[in-house]
Structure formats: structure tokens, C-alpha cells
Design a protein around this motif. Structure first.
Motif, PDB file in Angstrom:
ATOM      1  N   ARG A 511      -2.950  14.188  -0.424  1.00 58.49           N
ATOM      2  CA  ARG A 511      -2.044  13.076  -0.079  1.00 58.49           C
ATOM      3  C   ARG A 511      -2.479  12.404   1.226  1.00 58.49           C
ATOM      4  O   ARG A 511      -2.508  11.171   1.326  1.00 58.49           O
ATOM      5  CB  ARG A 511      -0.621  13.618   0.051  1.00 58.49           C
ATOM      6  N   ASP A 515      -4.378   8.507   1.912  1.00 57.67           N
ATOM      7  CA  ASP A 515      -3.500   7.636   2.696  1.00 57.67           C
ATOM      8  C   ASP A 515      -4.366   6.841   3.670  1.00 57.67           C
ATOM      9  O   ASP A 515      -4.892   7.392   4.630  1.00 57.67           O
ATOM     10  CB  ASP A 515      -2.475   8.486   3.460  1.00 57.67           C
ATOM     11  N   TYR A 553       3.404  12.128  -4.488  1.00 63.48           N
ATOM     12  CA  TYR A 553       3.039  11.326  -3.312  1.00 63.48           C
ATOM     13  C   TYR A 553       1.548  10.992  -3.319  1.00 63.48           C
ATOM     14  O   TYR A 553       1.132   9.943  -2.828  1.00 63.48           O
ATOM     15  CB  TYR A 553       3.424  12.048  -2.021  1.00 63.48           C
ATOM     16  N   ASN A 557       0.323   7.127  -3.269  1.00 64.29           N
ATOM     17  CA  ASN A 557      -0.685   6.553  -2.369  1.00 64.29           C
ATOM     18  C   ASN A 557      -1.829   5.911  -3.160  1.00 64.29           C
ATOM     19  O   ASN A 557      -2.322   4.836  -2.805  1.00 64.29           O
ATOM     20  CB  ASN A 557      -1.241   7.631  -1.435  1.00 64.29           C
TER      21      ASN A 557
END
Length: 691
Positions: A511, A515, A553, A557
Motif C-alpha cells: 500500500r 502510494d 487500500y 491506490n
């Protein structure tokens, strides 16, 4: 007439270990054997080196043989042989092992029923020495004969015998079942009576009471109710005893009661006295001074109110002042570090005060201490201090002087030390500044990757957690270095680790990896997309919601990227093979876990963003799977109140290293309804266009 070099005198030669042992093995009887036993005992008392020497030469089995073969009328032989055996067992585990292996235990027990008090005393003292060691045999209190024997010891008129009974309880009582059995047998009342006995009886009794009531609210309730509360009052009064160790042991009893049943330790005056007494006892030399910091740490552990109270009476200043002293013994130093760790575990004001006292350099210097327990305690202390968001954001902890010794501790063993170092590193590398290359350049990255492949799941978990935080908000060049060292293959293995906790942290690592824009997202599509495929498999099959949350998540992203990236997410979450089956998106939107619903909504928001060329087609597919209809029904989703979420998150900060990830969760909870409405608005745009 020429003289020759002087030879050893017969007396000096006779006192050498090998000669004394030869006398013990001979058929000598009476006075010679008695003098030999006495000489051996005198030589080994307080002398660890001599004890080991005699043990290696086989002295212990011979002395036990003398004890076993002595007649009841050989009083002096019985006393001296028992006393010598006790001396071997005193403070040296090798001595205890030699004594037990030689079969001394039943012969010492036999002495307790001797008609002569001196013989009984000698046997009881030796057994007490044995029961001070972890190697001593455990008593099964569920056996009637053992309980009967124990009660006979506690009810004895011989002081040494009653102390022995209390020592057996302290050593052997570990389970709630054993505590209950001892309580029902009446040992609590007898131990309370011994509080009125001699100094040794009082202290042995306090030690035993703490063992019986520890972590057992039912037994604590019975103890507090004894004689209408007089038992508890007796212990409280002993906080004012003239002897430091008695005051300490009474305090420990109250701490045990307060930690398990706080309702009995509500008096603010008593709690203040407890803290101040422990601080006062820090000055005591020897065993008391060594044990006090551990008692203080136990008192304030996980209790913010008591931590505030301790801070208000300057406990932190006094603990830190001790760190400045020269020649602190390892045991006390370990306790001091653990007590400081507890004080700084929750309160930012304590961390700020600790740093202002220039104590961090002192703690950092103990990372290279000879004692592994001290190094571990230093890591735990630094872990608490490095929870300071203010100082993390300024990058104050990510320095060569702190990072280098921490990385060296990762080489291990013991595992407990490696884990403690990893937890501290997890905090340090969160760092909101672009200084993470310091950690990478000193070899920290290589060590974390190596430990992520460990057979020990705890090491894997904490090393991946540290890698996750190292990846957090770092520049793309560092991401590339981390991924190059870790490799896509290893990352995939961690995502599919047998342990759900490791899976969760591995997905959180991914994650953070994706990002930061398209360049970051591309990292999970290398080598044929093995990483993104592994994420998809886990999201579809994982039973733990925490794993699914991190996976969603990751996809959220990735969904901020290009059309290719968005379609890859659609392929993972709405595979064609599903046909009319329920998708994982629908399953997650309907689940009871607020965080998982939030993560899923974020993903849907990014997939349906109107500025993307393929958004209209994706909305249609989502509608076909019933997802848009489900989102409409969530306009009034009963999400947690923002204030409750903030309290929960602040609590999480104390246990989680990745501060920003936690803060992000606050935002996600607060804006859940807004995101649901955003999805609906985006979908309405495409509906209108279609019309």
C-alpha cells in the motif's frame, strides 16, 4: 649448607580442593570427615569460582552420599553436610543442578522430621536455597499429599520450616487452578498470620501472597475480605516497616492487587504513597535497589492516570538522574530503562521531559551494553520515546548515532532482543523527512530483508512492519532500492505468508509502495504482475478483515493511476469467471467492519472518477454487479462518531508505528458518507450522459 626451595606445608596442601575431596571419598570417619565438610563449606561460601571448581571435581555427589549414609545420631555430620549442600545451591544454578542430580532432595526433606532442631534448620535452609532457583522442582498443589505436606510446613513452629513452605509457594504457584487450590486449603489465612512473625517470615509471606493473588480477581477478593479487611490493612501498614525489603514486598503485593482489581486501589493518597515509596527505595543498595524499578514499571504499566501521577511527583527526573550515575549494576539499569519506558509509553509530556533531560544519549549508549537484557530494555525505552509525533516529524531520531547500534542488534541472538530492536526501528524510520537513506546506507535495509525471510514468525512480522514504515512516504528512488533488495518474489511470498499478521503488514507495505503516483504504482506490475496478482488472491480468499482492509487500500491506490491500472483492479475485484456471483466489493460493502467498508468505498470512488476515459464503462459493470445499488443504500451508513474514532486512533498510535497511516484512518471514517455521496454523484453523471 645450601637450602632448597620451600615446599608447601602439609596444612596448605591439605586445604586444596583435590585433597579435601580425597578425604571425603576416603573411609575416614568422625572428626576428620566433619572438619573436611566444614572446610569445603567455608571455602565455597560466597565464592562462585570455588563452587564451580568443587562441582567439576565431583564433590557434590560425595557430600550427598555422606548425608544419605549418616545415622540420625550423627548430628554434626547431618548439619554440616546439609549446610554444605545448601552452600553449593546458593546463587549458582550449576550448583543447584549438581545437588538435584545427586539425589539430595529427598534426603534434605527427611531432615525436616528430625527430632533435633539444628538438623531441621540445616535441612530447611538448604531447601530454601534450592527453591530460590528456577531449576528447583515444582510442587503440584492439586495432589493431596503435596498440599498436606505444604500445610505442615506452614504450620510448623520452626521459623526456617515456615519460610521454606512460603518459598515453595512462591516458586511453584503459577496457574489460576493452583492459586485457587491454595486459597481453598487455607494458606492465605496462615500466610497473613506469618506477617506478624519474624522479619524473614514476614518477607517470605509477602512474597507468597503476591504469587497466590497475582492476576486472579477471585483470590484477591477472598484475600481482601479476610477478617473484615484486616489482611489488606496489615499489608498496607507494612509499607511503613523499618526494613526496606519489607516495604518493597508490601508495595509489590498492593501493586498486584491494584493491577488485577483496581477497585481496591482507588485511594489517590495510597497510590501517591506507593509511587513515592518506590522512588525513595531506589536509593537502597543491593537487591532492593535492583528490584524497585521493576515494581514501579509494573505499577504504572498501561495506566495513564498513574503515569501522570508519577510524572507529577518527579519520578521521571529521578529515574533519569540515576542514568547519569557511574557503575550502575546491570539488573538495576534494566529496571530503570523499563520504568522510563512505561512513563513515556503514553504521555507526550513525559517524552518531551525525557528529551529535555538529555537522557536519550545515555539510553542510546546502553544499546552496546554487555548484558542482553539491558540492551533489550534500552530498545523498549527508545520505542516509547520515539512515539513522539513532533520529534518524528522533525527527523530527530533518524541519526547515525541511534540507527547504527540498532541495526547491529538485528544480527541477534536472542530473538527477544532482535524483536525489541525491530520495534524501535519501525518507529524511527517512519520519519516525515527525506532522511531514510541514512538507514538504508548503514545496512539496515539489508538486515530487514534478511529477517523477513526468518523461520520465526515474530521476526518476520516485525521486520515486514519496519519495511512497511521505511516505505512510507519515501521518495521513489528509495522505493526502487527497497524493492530491488526485497525482490518481487520475496514480497509475493510475504503477501501469501501462513501468518495473517504478516500478510496484513506485507499488504500495508505494498500500500505504501503504490502510494505516490503512476511511477510508484508501476512497481507492482513488474515480472508479469506477480505482486498485484498476489494481492488479488489474498483479498478474495482472506478470512481476516485486517488483511482485506490493507488489500483494498492497495487497490484503492492503484485505482488512482492510469486506465491500465484501473482496469487491472477491475479484473482482480470483478473477474469474469464470477459470472453472476457476488463480488468481493459487494461482500465488503455489506460487511460489519467500518474500516473495510471505508477502504472499499475509497476504491469505488477512484474507479469511477469522471475524468478517466473508461469510467462510464466501469460504472456500468459495477451497476450490473449490484454495487451501485448497494452504494445508494449506504447514504446513511452508521459510521463511528468522529470523536470516538479520534480516541480510538490516538490509542492505536501508542501501539502502531505508522502514525500517518493511522491519521489517514481518521479522515476515512469521518468522510465515509461524503465518499458514498461522491460515488453516487459520479455515477449520476454517467447516467445522465447515457440518457
Amino acid at each position: 649448607m645450601p637450602t632448597s626451595s620451600s615446599a608447601s606445608t602439609p596444612a596448605a596442601t591439605a586445604n586444596r580442593p583435590e585433597f579435601l575431596i580425597s578425604y571425603l571419598k576416603s573411609e575416614q570417619q568422625g572428626e576428620v570427615k566433619l572438619k573436611t565438610l566444614r572446610e569445603v563449606k567455608n571455602q565455597i561460601i560466597g565464592n562462585r569460582t570455588k563452587k564451580i571448581s568443587y562441582i567439576k571435581l565431583g564433590a557434590v555427589p560425595k557430600i550427598v552420599e555422606i548425608l544419605a549414609s549418616a545415622h540420625d545420631s550423627d548430628l554434626s555430620i547431618l548439619v554440616q553436610s546439609a549446610a554444605t549442600i545448601g552452600s553449593f545451591a546458593c546463587g549458582v544454578d550449576a550448583g543447584v543442578k549438581a545437588v538435584l542430580d545427586s539425589g539430595a532432595f529427598p534426603h534434605l526433606i527427611r531432615l525436616l522430621s528430625h527430632s533435633d532442631d539444628k538438623v531441621v534448620d540445616a535441612g530447611a535452609r538448604s531447601l530454601k536455597m534450592i527453591f530460590q532457583s528456577k531449576l528447583a522442582p515444582k510442587y503440584d498443589f492439586h495432589k493431596d499429599e503435596n498440599m498436606t505436606f505444604l500445610l505442615s510446613l506452614l504450620n510448623s513452629e520452626n521459623e526456617n520450616v515456615t519460610e521454606l513452605g512460603a518459598s515453595i509457594i512462591t516458586h511453584s504457584c503459577e496457574t489460576s487452578g493452583e492459586q485457587k487450590a491454595l486459597c481453598e486449603a487455607g494458606t492465605l489465612r496462615r500466610l497473613v498470620m506469618l506477617l506478624e512473625g519474624s522479619l524473614n517470615q514476614r518477607e517470605a509471606s509477602l512474597d507468597s501472597l503476591a504469587a497466590i493473588i497475582k492476576n486472579n480477581p477471585e483470590v484477591i477478593s477472598k484475600f481482601v475480605g479476610l477478617d473484615s479487611g484486616r489482611a489488606l490493612k496489615s499489608v498496607t501498614e507494612l509499607m511503613k516497616d523499618r526494613y526496606p525489603r519489607t516495604r518493597l514486598l508490601a508495595s509489590v503485593c498492593l501493586i498486584v492487587i491494584g493491577r488485577t482489581s483496581p477497585c481496591y486501589l482507588q485511594d489517590i493518597g495510597l497510590r501517591t504513597k506507593l509511587i513515592m515509596l518506590l522512588i525513595e527505595l531506589l536509593e537502597e543498595p543491593g537487591r532492593v535497589g535492583d528490584e524497585v524499578p521493576f515494581a514501579l514499571a509494573g505499577l504504572i504499566a498501561d495506566n495513564e492516570d498513574l503515569q501522570k501521577l508519577a510524572f507529577e511527583v518527579n519520578a521521571l527526573d529521578k529515574l533519569c538522574n540515576f542514568l547519569h550515575r557511574d557503575m550502575i549494576l546491570a539488573k538495576q539499569l534494566e529496571g530503570l530503562l523499563l520504568a522510563i519506558a512505561e512513563l513515556c509509553s503514553r504521555l507526550e509530556i513525559c517524552r518531551e521531559r525525557f528529551l529535555s533531560l538529555q537522557a536519550l544519549k545515555l539510553v542510546t549508549s546502553t544499546l552496546t551494553h554487555d548484558c542482553a537484557e539491558v540492551r533489550t530494555a534500552a530498545c523498549i525505552c527508545m520505542q516509547s520515546v520515539t512515539r513522539s509525533v513532533k520529534n518524528l516529524s522533525a527527523g530527530h531520531f533518524l541519526t547515525d548515532t541511534m540507527v547504527t547500534p540498532l541495526v547491529q542488534l538485528l544480527h541477534g541472538p536472542p530473538i527477544s532482543l532482535q524483536v525489541a530492536a525491530l520495534k524501535t526501528i519501525s518507529n524511527v524510520v517512519v520519519n516525515f523527512t527525506n532522511r531514510k537513506s541514512i538507514f538504508i546506507q548503514c545496512g539496515g535495509l539489508k538486515e530487514l530483508v534478511q529477517l523477513s525471510k526468518s523461520m520465526d514468525s515474530t521476526l518476520r512480522l516485525n521486520s515486514v512492519w519496519a519495511l512497511r514504515n521505511l516505505m512510507f512516504l519515501t521518495e521513489n528512488s528509495n522505493k526502487e532500492r527497497i524493492l530491488l533488495e526485497l525482490t518481487a518474489s520475496t514480497l509475493t511470498s510475504l503477501i501469501c505468508d501462513p501468518e495473517p499478521f504478516v500478510q496484513e503488514q506485507a499488504l500495508a507495505l505494498v500500500r505504501n509502495l503504490v502510494d505516490g503516483g503512476i511511477n510508484s504504482i508501476e512497481h507492482v506490475f513488474i515480472e508479469g504482475g506477480v505482486v498485484v496478482n498476489a494481492v488479488g488472491r489474498q483479498v478474495r480468499s482472506a478470512s481476516k478483515s485486517e488483511v482485506c482492509i490493507q488489500g483494498m487500500y492497495v487497490f484503492s491506490n492503484i485505482s488512482t493511476g492510469s486506465e491500465l491500472h484501473k482496469e487491472a483492479v477491475m479484473h482482480q475485484l470483478l473477474p469474469e469467471a464470477d459470472g453472476g456471483a457476488q463480488s468481493v466489493i459487494m461482500k465488503f460493502l455489506q460487511c460489519s467492519d467500518n474500516q473495510l467498508r471505508v477502504a472499499t468505498i475509497w476504491c469505488v470512488v477512484n474507479l469511477t472518477y469522471p475524468g478517466s476515459p473508461g469510467s462510464s464503462a466501469r460504472v456500468t459493470r459495477l451497476r450490473d454487479y449490484g454495487i451501485i445499488s448497494q452504494v445508494k443504500s449506504m447514504v446513511n451508513d452508521p459510521c463511528l462518531d468522529a470523536k470516538v474514532v479520534i480516541v480510538h486512533v490516538l490509542k492505536s498510535i501508542h501501539h502502531s508505528s505508522c502514525i500517518i497511516s493511522v491519521l489517514r484512518t481518521i479522515i476515512q471514517h469521518v468522510v465515509l458518507q461524503f465518499r458514498v455521496k461522491t460515488v453516487l454523484e459520479q455515477c449520476t453523471v454517467f447516467s445522465d450522459a447515457a440518457a
